[in-house]
Scaffold this active site. Structure first.
Site, PDB file in Angstrom:
ATOM      1  N   HIS A  52       0.860  -1.203   0.000  1.00 10.30           N
ATOM      2  CA  HIS A  52       0.000   0.000   0.000  1.00 10.30           C
ATOM      3  C   HIS A  52       0.887   1.242   0.000  1.00 10.30           C
ATOM      4  CE1 HIS A  52      -3.435   2.474   0.579  1.00 10.30           C
ATOM      5  NE2 HIS A  52      -3.753   2.210   1.816  1.00 10.30           N
ATOM      6  N   HIS A  60      -2.534  -2.226  -9.653  1.00  9.47           N
ATOM      7  CA  HIS A  60      -3.535  -1.562  -8.807  1.00  9.47           C
ATOM      8  C   HIS A  60      -4.805  -2.394  -8.819  1.00  9.47           C
ATOM      9  CE1 HIS A  60      -6.018   1.566  -7.031  1.00  9.47           C
ATOM     10  NE2 HIS A  60      -4.887   2.152  -6.696  1.00  9.47           N
ATOM     11  N   ASP A  97       2.600   5.444  -6.677  1.00  9.86           N
ATOM     12  CA  ASP A  97       3.846   5.338  -5.913  1.00  9.86           C
ATOM     13  C   ASP A  97       5.089   5.209  -6.785  1.00  9.86           C
ATOM     14  OD1 ASP A  97       1.855   3.517  -3.706  1.00  9.86           O
ATOM     15  OD2 ASP A  97       2.828   5.422  -3.241  1.00  9.86           O
TER      16      ASP A  97
HETATM   17  C1  SDX Z   1      -1.526   2.195  -3.358  1.00 11.58           C
HETATM   18  O1  SDX Z   1      -6.275   0.769  -3.219  1.00 11.58           O
HETATM   19  C2  SDX Z   1      -5.788   1.930  -3.468  1.00 11.58           C
HETATM   20  O2  SDX Z   1      -6.459   2.821  -3.936  1.00 11.58           O
HETATM   21  C3  SDX Z   1      -4.325   2.083  -3.085  1.00 11.58           C
HETATM   22  C4  SDX Z   1      -3.705   3.427  -3.455  1.00 11.58           C
HETATM   23  C5  SDX Z   1      -4.340   4.568  -2.690  1.00 11.58           C
HETATM   24  O3  SDX Z   1      -4.266   5.701  -3.191  1.00 11.58           O
HETATM   25  O4  SDX Z   1      -4.825   4.327  -1.555  1.00 11.58           O
HETATM   26  O5  SDX Z   1      -3.848   3.645  -4.841  1.00 11.58           O
HETATM   27  C6  SDX Z   1      -2.211   3.488  -3.100  1.00 11.58           C
HETATM   28  O6  SDX Z   1      -1.435   1.392  -2.466  1.00 11.58           O
HETATM   29  C7  SDX Z   1      -1.017   1.900  -4.746  1.00 11.58           C
HETATM   30  C8  SDX Z   1      -0.432   0.461  -4.860  1.00 11.58           C
HETATM   31  C9  SDX Z   1       1.002   0.498  -4.309  1.00 11.58           C
HETATM   32  N1  SDX Z   1       1.519  -0.885  -4.199  1.00 11.58           N
HETATM   33  C10 SDX Z   1       2.489  -1.336  -5.023  1.00 11.58           C
HETATM   34  O7  SDX Z   1       2.960  -0.697  -5.956  1.00 11.58           O
HETATM   35  C11 SDX Z   1       2.993  -2.730  -4.675  1.00 11.58           C
HETATM   36  C12 SDX Z   1       3.085  -3.581  -5.949  1.00 11.58           C
HETATM   37  N2  SDX Z   1       1.705  -3.821  -6.450  1.00 11.58           N
HETATM   38  C13 SDX Z   1       1.054  -4.995  -6.007  1.00 11.58           C
HETATM   39  O8  SDX Z   1       1.416  -5.597  -4.853  1.00 11.58           O
HETATM   40  C14 SDX Z   1      -0.391  -5.132  -6.476  1.00 11.58           C
HETATM   41  O9  SDX Z   1      -0.453  -4.720  -7.782  1.00 11.58           O
HETATM   42  C15 SDX Z   1      -1.451  -4.415  -5.670  1.00 11.58           C
HETATM   43  C16 SDX Z   1      -1.375  -4.774  -4.223  1.00 11.58           C
HETATM   44  C17 SDX Z   1      -1.324  -2.950  -5.830  1.00 11.58           C
HETATM   45  C18 SDX Z   1      -2.807  -4.844  -6.214  1.00 11.58           C
HETATM   46  O10 SDX Z   1      -2.903  -6.190  -5.971  1.00 11.58           O
HETATM   47  P1  SDX Z   1      -4.238  -7.019  -6.346  1.00 11.58           P
HETATM   48  O11 SDX Z   1      -5.275  -6.136  -6.952  1.00 11.58           O
HETATM   49  O12 SDX Z   1      -4.624  -7.818  -5.162  1.00 11.58           O
HETATM   50  O13 SDX Z   1      -3.740  -7.902  -7.535  1.00 11.58           O
HETATM   51  P2  SDX Z   1      -3.066  -9.307  -7.353  1.00 11.58           P
HETATM   52  O14 SDX Z   1      -2.034  -9.257  -6.260  1.00 11.58           O
HETATM   53  O15 SDX Z   1      -4.141 -10.324  -7.282  1.00 11.58           O
HETATM   54  O16 SDX Z   1      -2.241  -9.429  -8.735  1.00 11.58           O
HETATM   55  C19 SDX Z   1      -2.842  -9.947  -9.884  1.00 11.58           C
HETATM   56  C20 SDX Z   1      -1.679 -10.612 -10.624  1.00 11.58           C
HETATM   57  C21 SDX Z   1      -0.915 -11.633  -9.785  1.00 11.58           C
HETATM   58  O17 SDX Z   1      -0.284 -12.513 -10.710  1.00 11.58           O
HETATM   59  P3  SDX Z   1      -0.843 -14.041 -10.815  1.00 11.58           P
HETATM   60  O18 SDX Z   1      -0.879 -14.606  -9.415  1.00 11.58           O
HETATM   61  O19 SDX Z   1      -2.245 -13.881 -11.413  1.00 11.58           O
HETATM   62  O20 SDX Z   1       0.131 -14.731 -11.723  1.00 11.58           O
HETATM   63  O21 SDX Z   1      -0.685  -9.607 -10.958  1.00 11.58           O
HETATM   64  C22 SDX Z   1       0.525  -9.907 -10.283  1.00 11.58           C
HETATM   65  C23 SDX Z   1       0.175 -10.851  -9.136  1.00 11.58           C
HETATM   66  O22 SDX Z   1       1.309 -11.635  -8.798  1.00 11.58           O
HETATM   67  N3  SDX Z   1       1.033  -8.642  -9.791  1.00 11.58           N
HETATM   68  C24 SDX Z   1       2.300  -8.260  -9.903  1.00 11.58           C
HETATM   69  C25 SDX Z   1       2.323  -6.965  -9.370  1.00 11.58           C
HETATM   70  N4  SDX Z   1       1.110  -6.620  -8.961  1.00 11.58           N
HETATM   71  C26 SDX Z   1       0.305  -7.675  -9.220  1.00 11.58           C
HETATM   72  N5  SDX Z   1       3.389  -8.888 -10.408  1.00 11.58           N
HETATM   73  C27 SDX Z   1       4.538  -8.169 -10.366  1.00 11.58           C
HETATM   74  N6  SDX Z   1       4.658  -6.917  -9.872  1.00 11.58           N
HETATM   75  C28 SDX Z   1       3.559  -6.293  -9.364  1.00 11.58           C
HETATM   76  N7  SDX Z   1       3.689  -5.050  -8.897  1.00 11.58           N
END
Ligand code: SDX
Length: 426
Positions: A266, A305, A361
């Site tokens: 997050h 996201h 971010d």
């Molecule tokens: C913020 O919710 C909000 O509005 C948050 C925010 C706000 O203003 O409050 O926008 C702020 O928190 C932005 C997000 C910051 N976090 C990151 O940058 C961390 C990296 N991103 C991830 O961890 C992820 O993308 C999330 C947590 C942001 C979203 O995760 P989801 O929606 O639960 O998606 P998921 O984990 O189910 O991913 C779907 C697929 C998976 O692959 P498979 O298992 O299907 O093979 O995408 C992959 C994940 O492994 N994946 C990534 C990835 N993000 C998702 N793979 C590599 N790198 C990534 N960053």
């Protein structure tokens, strides 16, 4: 055609009609779908991926179109024409303030920036290397003990006073935490400065009579705070609402939000992005790093996201703000790595298939580093920006007659009833 869902339970052959309202069905309506007296059906939704928890009029997001609006105003227009305090007023009150309302609001916030002196001793109790987010979470929680009247959440004037105190004091707490880490004297608020100028002075002032900020830096930081101000039901807002649903004071609810924001998935992602870029070290190392991500060894921090599946409008704005800041500070050498990483990821099937694009971010950390913030402070800046959003959502929760204390169900997977085993029989 009617706004209903016809459901047949094939276990009993019974048919049910469920009302569809605002694109949802009420989970409670599923309870009637029962076999004998098993209590009826519930929903199972880890991480609430497809569950609405509330009705809110604060922020609207369209993840497919990359739309973000605070009380109906597009984020692009607010970032260009507004200020963080004006946007805070908008989020909290639902309308843009008149000149007099903004002046009164600014006066109120400006005159609540000081902290009880004992908070300083509290912060001095932390080690020099304590993470500022841990200090912020603890000190915001501690504020609830300095303002016991904050527990009277039913009184709107009292809620307004506590909301003003929190928005005003977050920069002071963040700056004190930062100075504690450096062993530098704490700088008291200067009521002759604007919200952002005062924050910069409390962070960086030394022996000069008054700290002078570069207006371009002040503007860039103000825009960053606007971009972080709210984001509907994200993880930390959900935490504020969940803790707030017990009718605890707003300091304790916001402290819970800070705890959620602290996590690397997050708000902690901005700090993780910078550490990731430093670890990659050069453009030549990007292909190897990307292979590691695709092999599932780690995530590409700052990408992906839950809602935005094409682009995060905030990332687009921040990328532009980078140019303004780098005009003053010089270009951050990590920018080239970030841009090349973005280019490669946007062309790579692994990321395209998973709809992973830069989020808020990804670039913000480059600006914060250029402004000489250490990575540990990046999420503190996010928290300061998000405070009016958390409080607007908390205030909505407290007044929402439909809301109850948050207490989800579970699917029990453990062992059922068994007798205690004496020690000599284990
Ligand atoms: C913020 O919710 C909000 O509005 C948050 C925010 C706000 O203003 O409050 O926008 C702020 O928190 C932005 C997000 C910051 N976090 C990151 O940058 C961390 C990296 N991103 C991830 O961890 C992820 O993308 C999330 C947590 C942001 C979203 O995760 P989801 O929606 O639960 O998606 P998921 O984990 O189910 O991913 C779907 C697929 C998976 O692959 P498979 O298992 O299907 O093979 O995408 C992959 C994940 O492994 N994946 C990534 C990835 N993000 C998702 N793979 C590599 N790198 C990534 N960053």
């Amino acid at each position: 055609m009617t706004d209903t869902l016809s459901v047949r339970d094939n276990r009993t052959g019974r048919d049910y009609e469920l009302a569809i309202t605002d694109g949802t069905i009420r989970a409670a309506d599923l309870k009637q779908i029962a076999v004998d007296d098993d209590g009826g059906l519930a929903t199972y939704d880890p991480g609430f991926v497809n569950t609405a928890s509330c009705r809110s009029s604060v922020t609207f997001i369209d993840g497919d179109k990359g739309v973000l609006e605070y009380r109906g105003y597009p984020i692009e227009q607010l970032a260009e024409h507004s200020t963080f305090l004006e946007v805070s007023y908008l989020l909290l009150n639902g309308e843009l303030p008149t000149a007099d309302e903004l002046a009164a609001w600014t006066h109120q916030v400006t005159h609540h920036t000081f902290l009880h002196e004992n908070i300083k001793q509290f912060i001095q109790g932390f080690r020099y290397d304590a993470h500022p987010m841990g200090m912020l979470m603890a000190s915001v929680s501690a504020l609830s003990t300095f303002y016991p009247d904050a527990s009277d959440i039913s009184d709107s004037a009292n809620r307004q006073l506590q909301i003003t105190r929190l928005i005003a004091k977050m920069p002071t707490l963040g700056a004190f935490a930062y100075r504690n880490g450096l062993g530098k004297p704490y700088v008291y608020p200067d009521n002759g400065l604007s919200y952002v100028e005062n924050f910069l002075a409390m962070l960086f002032k030394m022996s000069e009579p008054r700290y002078e900020s570069d207006p371009r830096i002040v503007k860039a930081l103000d825009v960053l705070l606007i971009l972080h101000a709210d984001h509907e039901q994200n993880c930390s807002t959900n935490a504020v609402r969940s803790v707030g649903s017990s009718q605890v004071d707003p300091y304790s609810a916001v402290a819970a939000g800070i705890g959620a924001l602290y996590g690397p998935l997050h708000g902690g992602a901005n700090e993780a992005v910078l550490k990731m870029l430093r670890r990659i070290g050069s453009v030549e190392n990007i292909p190897g790093f990307i292979e590691g991500v695709k092999a599932g060894k780690e995530k590409l921090m700052g990408f992906g996201h839950r809602v935005y599946k094409n682009f995060d409008p905030r990332a687009t704005i921040i990328k532009k703000a980078c140019d303004d800041v780098f005009e003053v500070t010089g270009v951050n050498p990590l920018l080239a790595i970030a841009k090349e990483l973005e280019k490669i990821a946007l062309e790579d099937e692994y990321f395209v298939k998973r709809k992973l694009y830069p989020n808020v971010d990804f670039y913000s950390g480059l600006i914060y580093e250029a402004l000489e913030f250490p990575p540990e402070m990046f999420t503190v800046l996010f928290a300061i920006g998000r405070t009016p959003g958390w409080l607007a959502q908390w205030s909505e929760l407290v007044q929402d007659k439909e809301q109850k204390i948050a207490r989800p169900k579970q699917i029990y997977t453990g062992t059922r009833t068994r007798d205690f085993v004496p020690m000599d029989q284990r």
